[in-house]
Scaffold this motif. Structure first.
Motif, short mmCIF file in Angstrom:
data_model
loop_
_atom_site.label_atom_id
_atom_site.label_comp_id
_atom_site.label_asym_id
_atom_site.label_seq_id
_atom_site.Cartn_x
_atom_site.Cartn_y
_atom_site.Cartn_z
N GLU A 201 26.25 43.17 33.95
CA GLU A 201 26.41 43.88 32.95
C GLU A 201 27.46 45.16 33.15
O GLU A 201 28.10 45.93 32.12
N GLY A 202 27.80 45.65 34.45
CA GLY A 202 28.56 46.83 34.69
C GLY A 202 29.98 46.46 34.51
O GLY A 202 30.69 45.47 34.59
N PRO A 203 30.95 47.66 34.10
CA PRO A 203 32.28 47.49 34.07
C PRO A 203 32.78 47.05 35.35
O PRO A 203 32.39 47.70 36.57
N ARG A 204 33.90 46.24 35.39
CA ARG A 204 34.48 45.74 36.79
C ARG A 204 35.75 45.87 36.51
O ARG A 204 36.32 45.74 35.80
N SER A 205 36.69 46.35 37.60
CA SER A 205 37.97 46.00 37.54
C SER A 205 38.23 44.75 37.82
O SER A 205 37.52 43.87 38.40
N ALA A 206 39.32 44.20 37.61
CA ALA A 206 39.78 42.80 37.66
C ALA A 206 39.80 42.20 38.93
O ALA A 206 39.19 41.05 39.05
N ARG B 29 41.33 52.89 32.63
CA ARG B 29 41.80 51.90 31.80
C ARG B 29 42.63 50.85 32.44
O ARG B 29 43.59 49.95 31.79
N ALA B 30 42.17 50.52 33.64
CA ALA B 30 43.05 49.64 34.63
C ALA B 30 42.22 48.50 34.89
O ALA B 30 40.99 48.37 34.89
N GLU B 31 42.89 47.37 35.23
CA GLU B 31 42.14 46.05 35.33
C GLU B 31 41.58 46.10 36.79
O GLU B 31 40.63 45.79 37.20
N SER B 32 42.06 47.19 37.85
CA SER B 32 41.73 47.00 39.24
C SER B 32 42.05 48.35 39.90
O SER B 32 43.10 48.91 39.53
N THR B 33 41.34 48.57 41.00
CA THR B 33 41.66 49.96 41.57
C THR B 33 41.32 49.66 43.02
O THR B 33 40.39 48.99 43.47
N LEU B 34 42.15 50.38 43.73
CA LEU B 34 41.88 50.12 45.27
C LEU B 34 41.94 51.62 45.78
O LEU B 34 42.58 52.54 45.61
N PHE B 35 40.49 52.01 46.55
CA PHE B 35 40.37 53.33 47.10
C PHE B 35 40.83 53.13 48.47
O PHE B 35 40.36 52.01 49.37
N VAL B 36 41.33 54.06 49.28
CA VAL B 36 41.80 54.13 50.53
C VAL B 36 41.61 55.55 51.08
O VAL B 36 40.90 56.59 50.48
N SER B 37 42.17 55.89 52.28
CA SER B 37 41.72 56.71 53.08
C SER B 37 42.38 58.23 52.66
O SER B 37 41.85 59.27 52.94
N SER B 38 43.66 58.19 52.17
CA SER B 38 44.02 59.53 51.64
C SER B 38 45.32 59.11 50.42
O SER B 38 45.58 58.12 50.45
N GLY B 39 45.45 60.13 49.82
CA GLY B 39 46.53 59.87 48.61
C GLY B 39 47.79 59.50 49.28
O GLY B 39 48.89 58.85 48.90
N ALA C 116 48.25 53.51 29.98
CA ALA C 116 48.41 53.42 28.43
C ALA C 116 49.75 53.86 27.94
O ALA C 116 49.96 53.55 26.92
N LEU C 117 50.36 54.52 28.72
CA LEU C 117 51.60 55.00 28.16
C LEU C 117 52.77 54.10 28.75
O LEU C 117 54.13 54.48 28.52
N GLY C 118 52.59 53.10 29.45
CA GLY C 118 53.34 52.26 29.81
C GLY C 118 53.56 51.98 31.52
O GLY C 118 54.40 51.05 31.88
N ALA C 119 53.09 52.85 32.15
CA ALA C 119 53.21 52.77 33.58
C ALA C 119 52.61 51.69 34.06
O ALA C 119 51.71 51.09 33.59
N ASP C 120 53.20 50.97 35.61
CA ASP C 120 52.65 49.86 35.90
C ASP C 120 51.23 50.35 36.72
O ASP C 120 50.29 49.29 37.06
N LEU C 121 51.55 51.29 37.68
CA LEU C 121 50.66 51.89 38.50
C LEU C 121 50.44 53.41 38.60
O LEU C 121 51.40 54.03 38.09
N GLY D 109 45.90 49.78 38.52
CA GLY D 109 46.83 49.12 37.91
C GLY D 109 46.24 47.57 37.35
O GLY D 109 45.16 47.35 37.45
N SER D 110 47.26 46.59 37.52
CA SER D 110 47.02 45.35 37.15
C SER D 110 46.23 44.79 38.41
O SER D 110 46.66 45.24 39.36
#
Length: 540
Positions: A92-97, A222-232, A343-348, A370-371
């Motif tokens: 039921e939960g929202p999932r990244s792609a 509003r992304a298909e997928s996200t990756l979290f890492v150790s720092s920006g 939503a403005l057109g960027a890929d990432l 992003g995707s």
């Protein structure tokens, strides 16, 4: 404690959210965990289910205060009380792609009429249900959109309320502290390797606490997928390294985080990657660079650091896509609450989660959304190189994000009012803030931002010493290099970030004057901050 942590294994991996585990739900009697053999009906495909340990209802309450303190209050109690079902939880939960390409594995009839679930040994002639996965993903998106109409609700509940990898009676998502994940037998491991059984494998490749965080960010962006890492900063490095090939060319802007600029100018050439640096508003230079070079990627912040310049993301994305180039926006200064770059057109879209997202000046982290196609490429690089976000840090960011919209809205208001006040003050030469009509990209910011952020940069009427005196006279903000947290932070970039350069070099190359101040407003009261700034200005 070690027993409970080992029992509560993840039921949802980052990429394939299904896992069958033992039921740890509390029983209604007894002082010790009671071992039960599963009923015959729980045996699947001829394989033995794990033993069930049942804890008494007061188990968590019996944890000593000292034990909880020693565990740093990081969710061990929640893990100990986590309840696991022998059947896969409802999807039921929202999932990244990236976490939903095998999000639901249906039961299928074996050749002998037995029921095979997930990682059953006999898969001959069984359709593993990719269309079902796609239907499940569409269902999740629809349910999320129907229930959560605001970023505030998403920041609190996305990735958790409608379903998460850890089924628990606790409201908060537990911390799963483990370096590796075990398999019941060799056949299950083979099924995992051949993508018929979903699980985690090794801590560097994924963690259920981090997965909940990734799903929350995907929902916000509003992304298909996200990756979290150790720092920006690592998120930027991983993105460049994974997506820009040797011989590639990137375009970036001259106003940006200095360490990012250093990596682009010093490290990328070692990889055979060249770069063109342009002014954030110079679209003509962007057009000519795209025409004259085989550009792989356009990368910039918006707003930028420290002058808060704004890129026309929609226009830049259209120009770059027409020439086969990707667009990555670092949205750290905006946060997902103020700007939706995808939503403005960027890929990432990339963030230093250390700042507004975590919001409490107590944890490092970074993310990129992003995707599924692009994030998967970055994930492959990340799995090899490392840069893993600790699950305890993931928990802290999850906690911080629940108040993201409240904090950012408050900081937006304080910063705008303070920028207006400073612009009128006789001891201030210039104010840099996208919310002011005097800002060079105010018209762009109004179009693509909901709020203008909690950071204001301005120039004092004076030299290095005068500006130092102003900063040292402030009583509320901390003098520190970060921003976006609950506590206000102030710094003098000429000293904090560019002190190793001579005055002529930092001024001519980067526009960093001795009298520049960057002020990150926290969530303190506006009147308190106003009084503090005014009294400090009176001292110079």
């Amino acid at each position: 404690m070690a027993i409970s942590s080992a029992l509560c294994l993840p039921s949802t991996p980052r990429s394939k959210p299904y896992f069958s585990a033992a039921d740890c739900r509390s029983s209604d009697s007894g002082a010790r965990p009671r071992i039960e053999m599963p009923a015959a009906s729980s045996l699947r495909g001829g394989r033995t289910s794990p033993l069930i340990l049942r804890f008494p209802p007061n188990f968590v309450r019996q944890l000593s205060i000292k034990a909880r303190r020693n565990c740093c209050n990081i969710g061990v109690a929640q893990i100990a009380s986590a309840s696991w079902s022998n059947d896969p939880p409802a999807f039921e939960g929202p999932r990244s792609a990236a976490s939903s390409d095998a999000s639901a594995v249906p039961e299928a009839a074996g050749s002998d009429g037995s029921t095979l679930v997930g990682g059953g040994v006999d898969h001959s002639g069984v359709d593993l249900g990719v269309p079902v996965v796609q239907d499940a993903k569409a269902s999740v998106v629809a349910k999320t959109a129907a229930l959560f109409s605001s970023d505030g609700s998403l920041a609190v509940h996305a990735g958790e309320r409608l379903g998460r990898g850890i089924t628990t009676d606790g409201i908060t998502t537990p911390v799963v502290n483990t370096s590796a994940y075990w398999f019941s037998n060799s056949d299950e491991l083979i099924d995992f390797k051949e993508k018929r059984h979903a699980s985690f494998e090794y801590g560097r490749y994924g963690n259920p606490t981090t997965q909940a965080l990734e799903e929350k960010m995907s929902a916000l962006e509003r992304a298909e997928s996200t990756l979290f890492v150790s720092s920006g900063m690592y998120a930027s490095v991983a993105m460049f390294s994974a997506l820009v090939p040797a011989g590639g060319h990137i375009v970036t802007t001259n106003d940006c985080y200095r360490k990012t600029r250093i990596f682009i100018q010093s490290e990328l050439p070692k990889m055979g990657i060249s770069a063109t640096v342009i002014d954030p508003a110079d679209t003509e230079s962007l057009k000519s660079t795209l025409e004259q070079n085989n550009v792989t990627l356009f990368f910039t912040e918006s707003p930028t650091n420290p002058f808060l310049r704004c890129i026309d993301i929609e226009l830049v994305s259209r120009l770059c896509h027409n020439n086969g180039a990707l667009v990555c926006i670092d949205g750290t200064f905006a946060s997902p609450v103020n700007q939706k770059a995808l939503a403005l057109g960027a890929d990432l879209i990339l963030h230093s989660a250390t700042k507004f997202i975590a919001g409490h000046n107590d944890v490092l982290g970074g993310c990129i959304s992003g995707s599924e196609e692009l994030i998967s490429k970055i994930q492959l690089y990340h799995n090899v190189v490392g840069g893993v976000l600790n699950p305890n840090a993931a928990y802290m960011i999850l906690r911080g994000m629940k108040t993201l919209h409240l904090r950012v809205q408050n900081q937006n208001s304080t910063a705008l009012r303070m920028a207006q006040l400073l612009e009128e003050h006789p001891k201030i030469i210039r104010v840099y803030y996208p919310g002011l009509p005097s800002h060079p990209e105010h018209h762009i910011a109004k179009r693509q931002m909901i709020g203008f952020g909690g950071v204001v940069s301005f120039e004092i009427a004076g030299d290095l010493s005068t500006t130092k005196k102003f900063i040292d006279s402030l009583k509320i903000p901390y003098i520190a290099p970060s921003f976006g947290g609950c506590e206000s932070i102030v710094d003098q970039p000429a000293i904090m970030s560019y002190w190793d350069l001579s005055r002529p070099e930092r001024t001519a190359k980067y526009g960093i004057k001795d009298n520049l101040v960057r002020f990150s407003f926290g969530v303190e009261g506006f009147e308190d901050l106003k009084a503090d700034i005014l009294q400090a200005l009176e001292k110079i």
